[in-house]
Design an enzyme around this catalytic site. Structure first.
Site, PDB file in Angstrom:
ATOM      1  N   SER A   1       7.230   4.455   8.438  1.00  0.00           N
ATOM      2  CA  SER A   1       7.313   3.421   7.413  1.00  0.00           C
ATOM      3  C   SER A   1       6.064   2.565   7.395  1.00  0.00           C
ATOM      4  O   SER A   1       5.245   2.598   8.302  1.00  0.00           O
ATOM      5  CB  SER A   1       8.547   2.557   7.642  1.00  0.00           C
ATOM      6  OG  SER A   1       8.265   1.545   8.583  1.00  0.00           O
ATOM      7  N   LYS A   2       5.946   1.815   6.316  1.00  0.00           N
ATOM      8  CA  LYS A   2       4.776   0.962   6.145  1.00  0.00           C
ATOM      9  C   LYS A   2       4.610  -0.009   7.299  1.00  0.00           C
ATOM     10  O   LYS A   2       3.519  -0.320   7.718  1.00  0.00           O
ATOM     11  CB  LYS A   2       4.905   0.168   4.843  1.00  0.00           C
ATOM     12  CG  LYS A   2       4.841   1.049   3.610  1.00  0.00           C
ATOM     13  CD  LYS A   2       4.981   0.225   2.353  1.00  0.00           C
ATOM     14  CE  LYS A   2       4.890   1.123   1.113  1.00  0.00           C
ATOM     15  NZ  LYS A   2       5.008   0.362  -0.119  1.00  0.00           N
ATOM     16  N   ARG A   3       5.729  -0.482   7.776  1.00  0.00           N
ATOM     17  CA  ARG A   3       5.672  -1.480   8.843  1.00  0.00           C
ATOM     18  C   ARG A   3       5.134  -0.928  10.151  1.00  0.00           C
ATOM     19  O   ARG A   3       4.763  -1.682  11.033  1.00  0.00           O
ATOM     20  CB  ARG A   3       7.052  -2.099   9.058  1.00  0.00           C
ATOM     21  CG  ARG A   3       7.364  -3.211   8.087  1.00  0.00           C
ATOM     22  CD  ARG A   3       8.734  -3.785   8.355  1.00  0.00           C
ATOM     23  NE  ARG A   3       9.777  -2.791   8.207  1.00  0.00           N
ATOM     24  CZ  ARG A   3      10.270  -2.399   7.039  1.00  0.00           C
ATOM     25  NH1 ARG A   3       9.817  -2.934   5.943  1.00  0.00           N
ATOM     26  NH2 ARG A   3      11.213  -1.481   6.978  1.00  0.00           N
TER      27      ARG A   3
ATOM     28  N   PRO B   1       0.843  -1.198   0.000  1.00  0.00           N
ATOM     29  CA  PRO B   1       0.000   0.000   0.000  1.00  0.00           C
ATOM     30  C   PRO B   1       0.875   1.243   0.000  1.00  0.00           C
ATOM     31  O   PRO B   1       1.986   1.229   0.512  1.00  0.00           O
ATOM     32  CB  PRO B   1      -0.766  -0.133   1.305  1.00  0.00           C
ATOM     33  CG  PRO B   1       0.140  -0.937   2.190  1.00  0.00           C
ATOM     34  CD  PRO B   1       0.825  -1.898   1.280  1.00  0.00           C
TER      35      PRO B   1
END
Length: 507
Positions: free
Chosen positions: A258-260, A12
């Site tokens: 971040s995405k995480r 995403p």
RNA sequence: GCCCCGUUCGUCUAGCCCGGUUAGGACACCUCUCUUUCAAGGAGGAAACAGGGGUUCAAAUCCCCUACGGGGUACCA
């Protein structure tokens, strides 16, 4: 002006990516330029199904639209780098011919070994560069016949040949002059052994071919810009202008968002909900959390940019008008969810109730709440609007409507009941039942009149009625609540209340 | 490690380029006010130039150093 947003479909799009896209979009619209979406899918191992669709859907939701892209086509198609594979190989070979690049045949193990060897010799992070390349297997060190032979086998990469002894300078529209010496640079791979380009090559080739005039991207690209500058020089192409945006940082100060980070921060990092196709894990999005796209866009615009006037609330059209690269700041910005909520609240208040009805109805139904007419729903929304920052709060603050209070009340709340009124409530019920015209004005008049004749201040009457009708101590205007609940329901609730408290008040 | 970029209230930031401000605004926080209450609104408050050297009559602003933060250092983007 031609700008582009070039995400990699590895998952995403996160909120920082949305901001990068937004700044590009704002600039393109402000200057009547073109805005291109280009999908950088040159790493086939990291491809995630659905990511490209997600990116487009998310940006569309935000109101960020493109003039060219894989979803709409355009004069520079295709817009997926994987579909442009042949183009890059051609340009990579051109650089070899021009002496700006060379073939390299080292295996992964050989590269590993080189790093180990030089580390043992005291280097910290050995690179493939002017000093190490002479120890490696490439077209600079191997005899021509062997090079030919290895090329036949087809297993090779093309590396950029970083020139010696030069200071590479470029002007960044946000940071000013940046310079790096070529001795700090390494011979980056341009064309991978699978025939795909790396980011560096693909990005420069495509930006040139697509006529991009302004490269506006995240600060993480700043260190590799000197390489891109050299690439433009090697191709003898005109360089675009560069602008490197400050990063979006985690609120706890621990690095870039971040995405995480997912939901662990307590707020979404994605514009839309995302379901990871391999793990099934679901991450919440701003849309599902109840943000308005204009709220998200407005807040994001403010993270790293400041208008010339002291103003915070902008529609997207106003942002287009006000935005400029000169007023983008250099330092990374920490994401502040509270302020994002506030910005959204400002927009929510400006949304016409009719549109809110459309937005709320699906949420209302998804929760399995009793059917309501548009008229009722808009009355409820009017009541809730002032105290909501996010869409779901519009529903939560009219809980009284779909959920009758439960008695007995908590002892703390019972303490707030007025005994005289509780004792007298049966007469109020009769009066309410007989009220001819159920309007807010009539209800207010009735309540005030009866309170007066009982000699009770409104400060005693209203809280008691509110508790009896909603079970809550606070909320919207009680006259409006009584009105929207309807005569029958008001009478029913008060009768139930009297059953519990009327005969012998526990207060 | 090395390279690059950065550093003004807790947070986002204005001011810096073109030295002289009571260092401004917003979110959050606190107080008061309005209100039946909550929210919203109104009024007010607390709160910052990372540190050290220069240059100058004068430095948040110009220069240098240090510290700290971030990014980069892949056949990832």
């Amino acid at each position: 002006m031609v700008v582009r947003f070039a995400p990699s479909p590895t998952g995403p799009l996160h909120i920082g990516g949305v901001r990068t896209a937004l700044y590009n979009y704002l600039l393109a619209r402000k200057h009547g330029g073109r805005f291109i979406l280009r999908i950088e899918d040159t790493d086939q191992t990291r491809y995630v199904p659905g990511a490209e669709e997600y990116i487009i859907e998310a940006l569309t939701w935000c109101g960020i639209t493109f003039d060219e892209g894989p979803h709409i086509g355009g004069p520079h198609a295709p817009y997926r780098q994987s579909e442009r594979k042949a183009i890059y190989a051609q340009y990579a070979h051109l650089l070899v011919e021009k002496g700006w690049a060379y073939y390299a045949f080292d295996t992964e193990e050989e590269l590993e070994e080189m790093r180990r060897r030089f580390e043992a010799a005291g280097m910290v992070a050995p690179q493939y560069n002017a000093i190490t390349r002479s120890y490696m297997k490439n077209s600079l060190t191997l005899p021509p016949e062997e090079v030919q032979e290895r090329l036949q086998n087809g297993k090779y990469v093309i590396r950029f040949l970083v020139p010696r002894g030069r200071e590479v300078r470029f002007y960044d529209e946000i940071r000013g002059w940046v310079s790096v010496h070529t001795k700090e640079m390494d011979d980056k791979v341009l064309l991978k052994s699978d025939g795909m380009p790396t980011y560096h090559l693909a990005n420069v080739v495509d930006d040139h071919l697509m006529g991009v005039t302004h490269v506006i991207r995240g600060e993480e690209w700043l260190p590799s810009t000197p390489l891109h500058v050299l690439l433009y020089e090697a191709f003898e192409w005109e360089m675009p202008k560069f602008a490197h945006l400050p990063l979006l940082l985690r609120p706890d100060g621990g690095g870039k968002l971040s995405k995480r980070d997912g939901d662990q921060l307590g707020f979404p990092v994605f514009p839309l909900r995302w379901r990871d196709p391999s793990t099934g894990e679901v991450s919440e999005g701003y849309r599902e959390r109840g943000f308005l796209p204009e709220g998200v866009v407005n807040y994001l615009a403010l993270l790293g940019w400041h208008p010339s006037e002291n103003r915070e609330i902008f529609t997207i059209e106003e942002l287009i008008e006000a935005f400029s690269l000169e007023r983008v700041s250099k330092a990374g910005a920490r994401f502040d969810f509270e302020k994002a909520r506030w910005v959204n609240q400002q927009h929510l208040r400006a949304v016409p109730t009719a549109r809110l009805v459309e937005l709320i109805r699906p949420l209302w139904e998804a929760r399995g709440l009793p059917p309501v007419s548009d008229e009722k729903l808009s009355m409820l929304i009017e009541l809730a609007k002032e105290r909501a920052a996010l869409l779901p709060e519009l529903i939560e603050s009219v809980r009284f409507y779909y959920e009758a209070p439960t008695f007995p009340l908590s002892s703390e709340r019972e303490g707030k009941l007025n005994p005289a009124l509780v004792e007298n409530l049966s007469e109020w019920i009769v009066a309410l039942r007989e009220l001819q015209s159920w309007t807010v004005e009539n209800i207010e008049a009735l309540v005030k009149h009866r309170a007066k004749s009982m000699g009770l201040p409104l400060g005693k009457v209203l809280p008691t009625l509110r508790l009896a009708l909603t079970g809550e101590e606070s909320g919207a205007s009680l006259y409006h609540i009584i009105h929207v609940l309807g005569q029958g329901e008001v009478v029913r609730r008060l009768e139930r209340f009297v059953e519990v408290y009327g005969v012998r008040p526990r207060v």
